[in-house]
Design a protein around this motif. Structure first.
Motif, PDB file in Angstrom:
ATOM      1  N   CYS A  22       0.830  -1.198   0.000  1.00  0.00           N
ATOM      2  CA  CYS A  22       0.000   0.000   0.000  1.00  0.00           C
ATOM      3  C   CYS A  22       0.867   1.251   0.000  1.00  0.00           C
ATOM      4  CB  CYS A  22      -0.946   0.018   1.205  1.00  0.00           C
ATOM      5  SG  CYS A  22      -0.146   0.345   2.794  1.00  0.00           S
ATOM      6  N   CYS A  23       0.234   2.361  -0.301  1.00  0.00           N
ATOM      7  CA  CYS A  23       0.829   3.677  -0.115  1.00  0.00           C
ATOM      8  C   CYS A  23      -0.254   4.578   0.453  1.00  0.00           C
ATOM      9  CB  CYS A  23       1.375   4.243  -1.431  1.00  0.00           C
ATOM     10  SG  CYS A  23       0.118   4.559  -2.701  1.00  0.00           S
ATOM     11  N   TYR A  24       0.123   5.667   1.081  1.00  0.00           N
ATOM     12  CA  TYR A  24      -0.891   6.560   1.635  1.00  0.00           C
ATOM     13  C   TYR A  24      -0.424   8.007   1.549  1.00  0.00           C
ATOM     14  CZ  TYR A  24       1.838   6.983   5.985  1.00  0.00           C
ATOM     15  OH  TYR A  24       2.816   7.252   6.909  1.00  0.00           O
ATOM     16  N   LYS A  25      -1.408   8.894   1.547  1.00  0.00           N
ATOM     17  CA  LYS A  25      -1.123  10.324   1.474  1.00  0.00           C
ATOM     18  C   LYS A  25      -2.327  11.083   2.007  1.00  0.00           C
ATOM     19  CE  LYS A  25       0.551  13.818  -1.854  1.00  0.00           C
ATOM     20  NZ  LYS A  25       1.848  14.024  -1.160  1.00  0.00           N
ATOM     21  N   VAL A  26      -2.066  12.125   2.790  1.00  0.00           N
ATOM     22  CA  VAL A  26      -3.145  12.983   3.278  1.00  0.00           C
ATOM     23  C   VAL A  26      -3.654  13.825   2.117  1.00  0.00           C
ATOM     24  CG1 VAL A  26      -3.762  14.856   4.846  1.00  0.00           C
ATOM     25  CG2 VAL A  26      -2.208  13.035   5.609  1.00  0.00           C
ATOM     26  N   VAL A  27      -4.956  13.758   1.857  1.00  0.00           N
ATOM     27  CA  VAL A  27      -5.548  14.434   0.705  1.00  0.00           C
ATOM     28  C   VAL A  27      -6.932  14.956   1.066  1.00  0.00           C
ATOM     29  CG1 VAL A  27      -6.447  14.145  -1.640  1.00  0.00           C
ATOM     30  CG2 VAL A  27      -4.308  13.043  -0.999  1.00  0.00           C
ATOM     31  N   ASP A  28      -7.208  16.189   0.690  1.00  0.00           N
ATOM     32  CA  ASP A  28      -8.550  16.767   0.735  1.00  0.00           C
ATOM     33  C   ASP A  28      -9.128  16.643  -0.668  1.00  0.00           C
ATOM     34  OD1 ASP A  28     -10.842  18.300   0.765  1.00  0.00           O
ATOM     35  OD2 ASP A  28      -9.894  20.095   1.606  1.00  0.00           O
ATOM     36  N   VAL A  29     -10.132  15.798  -0.842  1.00  0.00           N
ATOM     37  CA  VAL A  29     -10.642  15.523  -2.192  1.00  0.00           C
ATOM     38  C   VAL A  29     -11.258  16.759  -2.851  1.00  0.00           C
ATOM     39  CG1 VAL A  29     -11.028  13.075  -1.755  1.00  0.00           C
ATOM     40  CG2 VAL A  29     -12.892  14.715  -1.324  1.00  0.00           C
ATOM     41  N   SER A  30     -11.638  17.746  -2.059  1.00  0.00           N
ATOM     42  CA  SER A  30     -12.216  18.960  -2.638  1.00  0.00           C
ATOM     43  C   SER A  30     -11.159  19.886  -3.225  1.00  0.00           C
ATOM     44  CB  SER A  30     -13.042  19.713  -1.588  1.00  0.00           C
ATOM     45  OG  SER A  30     -12.219  20.224  -0.554  1.00  0.00           O
ATOM     46  N   ASP A  31      -9.882  19.557  -3.024  1.00  0.00           N
ATOM     47  CA  ASP A  31      -8.766  20.337  -3.557  1.00  0.00           C
ATOM     48  C   ASP A  31      -8.199  19.589  -4.762  1.00  0.00           C
ATOM     49  OD1 ASP A  31      -6.094  21.327  -4.054  1.00  0.00           O
ATOM     50  OD2 ASP A  31      -6.122  22.265  -2.071  1.00  0.00           O
TER      51      ASP A  31
END
Length: 254
Positions: free
Chosen positions: A52-61
């Motif tokens: 897996c990989c992960y990243k903090v993301v705001d989908v509205s941006d």
């Protein structure tokens, strides 16, 4: 990279988390994206960094979404078998009792989050044979639902968006589908200060694990709308067969 891959928004908890675990158990590479960093870290440790990989993301941006897709593509040789648009917010109460900024947030996340997800992922999806886009819709997209009016309206968007893109993207080899369940027993539902009448009548009978299994099915088939439970299928049939009864049915069941 030979294993298949899925990009999941709202992955840190609830449906997103259980879907990530379900796919990872079947040897898929899982991309985890959410605003909740602690939840992402915990889930990534459970799945294992090699899968897996992960990243903090705001989908509205949209810019953040583009960066997330590029990050994911680096891990998967620019392949994405499934985009799962799962991130969403709900504010349950009578329309006038919900702060204006909460209505705006629902539109930004539930509508623009899906638009941003599809737009940002389109090139990598087109680069992947038989790719799928799966979005969380809702039973509230059958008829406008009181006490979740804005949420319901955003899910009507997801339904229409899915139907249109299912036709548009078919020629590009991409299947577009959505899930339309009743209430799912997640933190989003359990944390509501106000319970709408439809929740009181139907309850949150579905589990995130059950929804994860439906995501798996949707990722391997071509059906446009996935409607869990016979009860909901019956209500959907009645609403479609007798559209003039929509308001009456909603008053009875909400």
């Amino acid at each position: 990279m030979e294993r298949k891959s899925i990009f999941i928004t709202g992955a840190a908890s609830g449906i997103g988390k259980e879907t990530a675990l379900f796919f990872a158990e079947r040897d898929w590479f899982v991309g985890l994206f959410d605003v909740n960093e602690n939840g992402l870290v915990e889930l990534a440790e459970k799945i294992g960094e090699e899968q897996c990989c992960y990243k903090v993301v705001d989908v509205s941006d949209f810019q953040e979404m583009e960066q997330a897709v590029a990050f994911f593509g680096e891990k998967t040789n620019n392949q994405m078998n499934v985009l799962f648009n799962n991130a969403g917010v709900m504010h349950m109460d009578f329309f006038e009792n919900i702060p204006h900024e909460s209505h705006v947030k629902a539109v930004q996340v539930n509508i623009m989050g899906v638009v941003n997800g599809v737009y940002a992922c389109l090139d990598i999806l087109k680069n992947t044979p038989k790719a799928h886009i799966v979005s969380m819709c809702s039973a509230s997209a059958f008829y406008g639902t009181p006490e979740v009016a804005t949420y319901s309206a955003t899910k009507f968007f997801v339904r229409g968006f899915t139907e249109a893109l299912n036709i548009e993207l078919e020629k590009k080899g991409i299947t577009v589908t959505d899930l339309m369940p009743l209430f799912v027993n997640t933190h989003m539902i359990k944390s509501q200060d106000h319970q709408c009448n439809s929740l009181k009548k139907f309850g949150a009978q579905l589990s995130p694990q059950q929804i994860a299994k439906i995501v798996w099915k949707a990722a391997h088939k071509k059906k446009v709308h996935w409607v869990p439970t016979l009860q909901l299928k019956f209500l959907s049939y009645m609403g479609n067969a007798f559209p003039f009864m929509g308001k009456t049915l909603m008053k009875i069941f909400s």
